[in-house]
Design an enzyme around this catalytic site. Sequence first.
Site, PDB file in Angstrom:
ATOM      1  N   ASP A  81      54.138  31.181  27.063  1.00 56.18           N
ATOM      2  CA  ASP A  81      53.906  32.211  28.081  1.00 56.18           C
ATOM      3  C   ASP A  81      54.831  31.973  29.282  1.00 56.18           C
ATOM      4  O   ASP A  81      54.912  30.844  29.793  1.00 56.18           O
ATOM      5  CB  ASP A  81      52.434  32.137  28.501  1.00 56.18           C
ATOM      6  CG  ASP A  81      52.002  33.316  29.340  1.00 56.18           C
ATOM      7  OD1 ASP A  81      52.616  34.394  29.217  1.00 56.18           O
ATOM      8  OD2 ASP A  81      51.037  33.165  30.121  1.00 56.18           O
ATOM      9  N   HIS A 187      48.317  39.202  38.289  1.00 60.86           N
ATOM     10  CA  HIS A 187      47.895  37.878  37.814  1.00 60.86           C
ATOM     11  C   HIS A 187      46.818  37.289  38.729  1.00 60.86           C
ATOM     12  O   HIS A 187      46.859  37.486  39.938  1.00 60.86           O
ATOM     13  CB  HIS A 187      49.076  36.899  37.831  1.00 60.86           C
ATOM     14  CG  HIS A 187      50.106  37.156  36.776  1.00 60.86           C
ATOM     15  ND1 HIS A 187      51.390  37.533  37.067  1.00 60.86           N
ATOM     16  CD2 HIS A 187      50.042  37.072  35.428  1.00 60.86           C
ATOM     17  CE1 HIS A 187      52.070  37.657  35.939  1.00 60.86           C
ATOM     18  NE2 HIS A 187      51.286  37.389  34.928  1.00 60.86           N
ATOM     19  N   GLY A 188      45.900  36.546  38.155  1.00 56.28           N
ATOM     20  CA  GLY A 188      44.916  35.820  38.968  1.00 56.28           C
ATOM     21  C   GLY A 188      43.639  36.616  39.165  1.00 56.28           C
ATOM     22  O   GLY A 188      43.374  37.602  38.465  1.00 56.28           O
ATOM     23  N   HIS A 215      49.688  41.878  31.264  1.00 54.14           N
ATOM     24  CA  HIS A 215      49.444  40.594  31.930  1.00 54.14           C
ATOM     25  C   HIS A 215      48.402  40.818  33.019  1.00 54.14           C
ATOM     26  O   HIS A 215      48.164  41.948  33.431  1.00 54.14           O
ATOM     27  CB  HIS A 215      50.745  40.051  32.535  1.00 54.14           C
ATOM     28  CG  HIS A 215      51.669  39.465  31.510  1.00 54.14           C
ATOM     29  ND1 HIS A 215      52.085  38.161  31.545  1.00 54.14           N
ATOM     30  CD2 HIS A 215      52.244  40.026  30.416  1.00 54.14           C
ATOM     31  CE1 HIS A 215      52.877  37.930  30.513  1.00 54.14           C
ATOM     32  NE2 HIS A 215      52.995  39.048  29.808  1.00 54.14           N
ATOM     33  N   ASN A 237      46.810  39.519  28.078  1.00 57.00           N
ATOM     34  CA  ASN A 237      46.773  38.142  28.579  1.00 57.00           C
ATOM     35  C   ASN A 237      45.549  37.981  29.468  1.00 57.00           C
ATOM     36  O   ASN A 237      45.417  38.650  30.493  1.00 57.00           O
ATOM     37  CB  ASN A 237      48.027  37.841  29.390  1.00 57.00           C
ATOM     38  CG  ASN A 237      49.253  37.686  28.517  1.00 57.00           C
ATOM     39  OD1 ASN A 237      49.270  38.124  27.372  1.00 57.00           O
ATOM     40  ND2 ASN A 237      50.273  37.061  29.052  1.00 57.00           N
TER      41      ASN A 237
HETATM   42 ZN   LIG Z   1      51.763  36.809  32.967  1.00 58.88          ZN
END
Ligand SMILES: [Zn+2]
Length: 291
Positions: A81, A187-188, A215, A237
């Site tokens: 990744d 992300h996160g 993502h 993801n």
């Molecule tokens: Zn990512």
Amino acid sequence: MLVTLKEILSKADEGNYAVGAFNSPTLESARAAVEAAEELQVPVILSHAEVHFELTPLEIMGPILVNLAEKASVPVAVHLDHGSSLDVVKRAIETGFSSVMIDASHMSYEENIRIVSEVVDFAHQYQVSVEAELGVITSSGIGGEETVSENCESDGAEEYYTDPEVARDFVKRTNIDALAASFGTVHGIYMKEPNLDFARLASIYKNIEKPVVMHGGSGLRVDEYVRAINAGVRKINYYSYVARAGAEAVTEFIAKEAPPHFYHDFTVLAREAMKQDIKRAMEIFMNKINA
Ligand SMILES: [Zn+2]
């Protein structure tokens, strides 16, 4: 069984569902993902992100992931990744990974194409699939999900979204197997409600005729997953919320049970909690729930 990303995603394309890609920087997270997949009899992608090599080096975690994949009763792809260079891609392929992501999305467009093409030429010789990113998927800065663009904490600003026309050109010129596109996920841990651009996502999928990767895929609503899958997302993801679920189980145990505590008990609790969170995600990704 160990399979390529291309194989897993082409079946997902035929069946109009998505396959979860779960970061596996620890033995507990890896086993949680494989056990969840086996219990539900669905395919799974075990990811190891380059930013997590400081937790567990590729040369230690990689063989464990490949081994788990080979022994699994369901199709499993082992995926690098957010790889940052051809060098790290080569190391992953030597370790037995069946899929790699090269992330040069922070470079200029032509430089992105040059680096990704180099990786595709190399990886395809070994029947290893390649995912690349166009546009930038930003980070909320909380949760530490995999990304090489850690400094890009703009919380989903639209100027970073993937352009569907550029995506067509990018996929044609690089011959990648899957495209990580930016259309509003972050992300996160989400600090504010994301605003996903489903029309843009549908045009990207139509233009590239390849699977789209989401993502920042943990923390969305069920109806958002369903709409994204119906618009062409085939790989999701999913990590930050799994990692948080594992930690919460341990925190609760410590609050309830008087010491002494033993570390191995934490690993069992964390694995079970992560498995339950992963199973919940997998059931949604199979796209059989009416949202
Ligand atoms: Zn990512």
